[in-house]
Design an enzyme around this catalytic site. Sequence first.
Site, PDB file in Angstrom:
ATOM      1  N   CYS A 385      20.387  43.493 114.261  1.00 11.77           N
ATOM      2  CA  CYS A 385      19.410  44.080 115.170  1.00 11.77           C
ATOM      3  C   CYS A 385      18.656  45.245 114.518  1.00 11.77           C
ATOM      4  O   CYS A 385      17.808  45.002 113.670  1.00 11.77           O
ATOM      5  CB  CYS A 385      20.082  44.477 116.487  1.00 11.77           C
ATOM      6  SG  CYS A 385      18.898  44.505 117.847  1.00 11.77           S
ATOM      7  N   HIS A 510      22.459  39.763 117.787  1.00 14.54           N
ATOM      8  CA  HIS A 510      23.786  40.377 117.660  1.00 14.54           C
ATOM      9  C   HIS A 510      24.836  39.275 117.525  1.00 14.54           C
ATOM     10  O   HIS A 510      25.562  38.990 118.490  1.00 14.54           O
ATOM     11  CB  HIS A 510      24.109  41.215 118.902  1.00 14.54           C
ATOM     12  CG  HIS A 510      23.339  42.478 118.991  1.00 14.54           C
ATOM     13  ND1 HIS A 510      23.727  43.633 118.347  1.00 14.54           N
ATOM     14  CD2 HIS A 510      22.188  42.777 119.632  1.00 14.54           C
ATOM     15  CE1 HIS A 510      22.852  44.594 118.597  1.00 14.54           C
ATOM     16  NE2 HIS A 510      21.913  44.099 119.385  1.00 14.54           N
ATOM     17  N   GLU A 512      27.601  39.379 116.323  1.00 14.25           N
ATOM     18  CA  GLU A 512      28.960  39.900 116.533  1.00 14.25           C
ATOM     19  C   GLU A 512      29.463  39.611 117.948  1.00 14.25           C
ATOM     20  O   GLU A 512      30.667  39.505 118.172  1.00 14.25           O
ATOM     21  CB  GLU A 512      29.020  41.402 116.225  1.00 14.25           C
ATOM     22  CG  GLU A 512      28.283  42.337 117.195  1.00 14.25           C
ATOM     23  CD  GLU A 512      26.812  42.539 116.854  1.00 14.25           C
ATOM     24  OE1 GLU A 512      26.243  41.703 116.120  1.00 14.25           O
ATOM     25  OE2 GLU A 512      26.231  43.530 117.342  1.00 14.25           O
TER      26      GLU A 512
HETATM   27  N1  GLN Z   1      16.500  50.100 118.892  1.00 14.10           N
HETATM   28  C1  GLN Z   1      16.084  48.818 118.470  1.00 14.10           C
HETATM   29  C2  GLN Z   1      15.269  48.106 119.534  1.00 14.10           C
HETATM   30  O1  GLN Z   1      15.287  48.477 120.671  1.00 14.10           O
HETATM   31  C3  GLN Z   1      17.255  47.977 118.054  1.00 14.10           C
HETATM   32  C4  GLN Z   1      18.220  47.718 119.173  1.00 14.10           C
HETATM   33  C5  GLN Z   1      19.585  47.342 118.726  1.00 14.10           C
HETATM   34  O2  GLN Z   1      19.942  47.509 117.561  1.00 14.10           O
HETATM   35  N2  GLN Z   1      20.392  46.829 119.616  1.00 14.10           N
HETATM   36  O3  GLN Z   1      14.574  47.161 119.254  1.00 14.10           O
END
Ligand code: GLN
Length: 532
Positions: A385, A510, A512
């Site tokens: 992410c 994600h 994970e």
């Molecule tokens: N802050 C980033 C976004 O909002 C990544 C979010 C995250 O890593 N879950 O796109």
Amino acid sequence: MVKNKKSEQKSCKYIFVTGGVLSGVGKGITAASIGAILKAKGYKVSIQKCDPYLNVDAGLLNPVEHGECFVTHDGKETDLDLGHYERFLDFETSRFSSVLSGALYQELIDKERSGGFHGKTVQMVPHFTNLVQEKIEKASEGSDIHIVEIGGTVGDYEGLSFIEAIRLFANRVGRENCLYVHVVYVPWINTSKELKTKPAQNALKDLRGFGIIPDVVVCRTERPAPRAICEKIAAFSGIASDAVLNLPDIESVYDVPFNVLKSGVLEILNRFVGDSKEPDMSKWKEFSRLRGKNWAKTVKVGLVAKYVGNEDAYICVTEALKAAAAWNKVNLELVWLNAEEVTDKDFAKVDGLVVPGGFGARGAEGKIKAAFYALEHNLPYLGLCLGMQMACVAAARRGGIKSAGSEEFGAGEGENVVYIMEGQCGKESTGGTMRLGDYPAKLVKGSKVAGVYGSEDVIERHRHRYEVNQKFLDEIEKGGLVISGTSPDGMLVEFVESPKNKFFVATQAHPEFRSRPLNVHPLFMEFIKSLK
Ligand code: GLN
């Protein structure tokens, strides 16, 4: 059709797990372990958490205080217990698996405001308690056994209506279809060198006061307790002595199912479900054996993080790495690298880097540095992410845009390689404005990720607001990364990789969240493999 559903519903059995004395003694892991055992007996098991606090979901809870925010496949932001459930039961929870008081109140009040109660007085009993029961029934649909964990401790002011709801639930489905498990803490008093049962007795008295006599009492202790302790609790609480079990602390949560089996709970579960088939724990045993080994090779993974040392804040990531190491037959040394202070010297000391998800500008430069270093030095890199967004920023900087950054970090002079797309909803930092849950991606044929997944069509969970701006693709590519996966319409960047590096893969998703100890996500397996 409706008839079928009803009869299916009727055959479901329910296990309610409550806690006494204090919270945080492993009620969730106990519930998940019971579920794992029943699953190993061949049942279709589902599990749900009811939390009495007044939040609507876990999206805005601080990860330092509350641990990682887990996301279900259908996009609900929940607390990390649902992650444990998915890991132990290798199944997908849903938005129905997490029930928070705030959301229930909101639903009732919305209904009241729209006239749905037809002028009736709206009350905790029966309206709130009925709603809790409806949520339990909904979450249990299609399962043989449904487990419900009630957060907090019995007697907490805000949790009373949940206890009343689960008591009433026995009227709905029959007492014989409900098993009440109460997890209590039995403290060891060092000065007198003894275990004290009084708090547990009082906790059981509290539960009885609410009309529930538990079928199983689990006594959590720091060390194994003599049988007499359980017998004393049984005698003082009017519970059969073979229904009071001891679960002492244990090194790994993944060995708790074995502890639960040793405790004698299986006999009670067998009686409850009406069969004495042995659970097939062979895969659990294999995992336990691999984890317990001291392998010849140790891999050092640098986790570039904002909340250094706080495993709960990154629990799905650390659990995925640990399990991947065990199945790859290596020891894992997790090296916490503070994203706000990290330097190239730190990167040089590890075998690979993981940059996990995150929000806000704090520590972002360290994460960009990590990706930059990995690209320059052929150091294995897994970006999750924000870890992908920062990889794209690093590549864009290498590709000539020295001022590359992300819109999330404030309006600077630089170029926003990561931005909020035109027409995308919600710039605000409040809850419910993100791209959440499962989204499909198309992977590029012949790419590293397509090989790792063994497919060109994948679905992964998301939780983010910003996207890679494809206006900068040339620079990103010049900087060493190729786009190896996009949303099916090609609009959103989902995966990037470095064709030159041994392993450099980053995803907007994600993965994970979908990794299980007995079924590790392939990206984590391959990342660890690349460090061997
Ligand atoms: N802050 C980033 C976004 O909002 C990544 C979010 C995250 O890593 N879950 O796109």
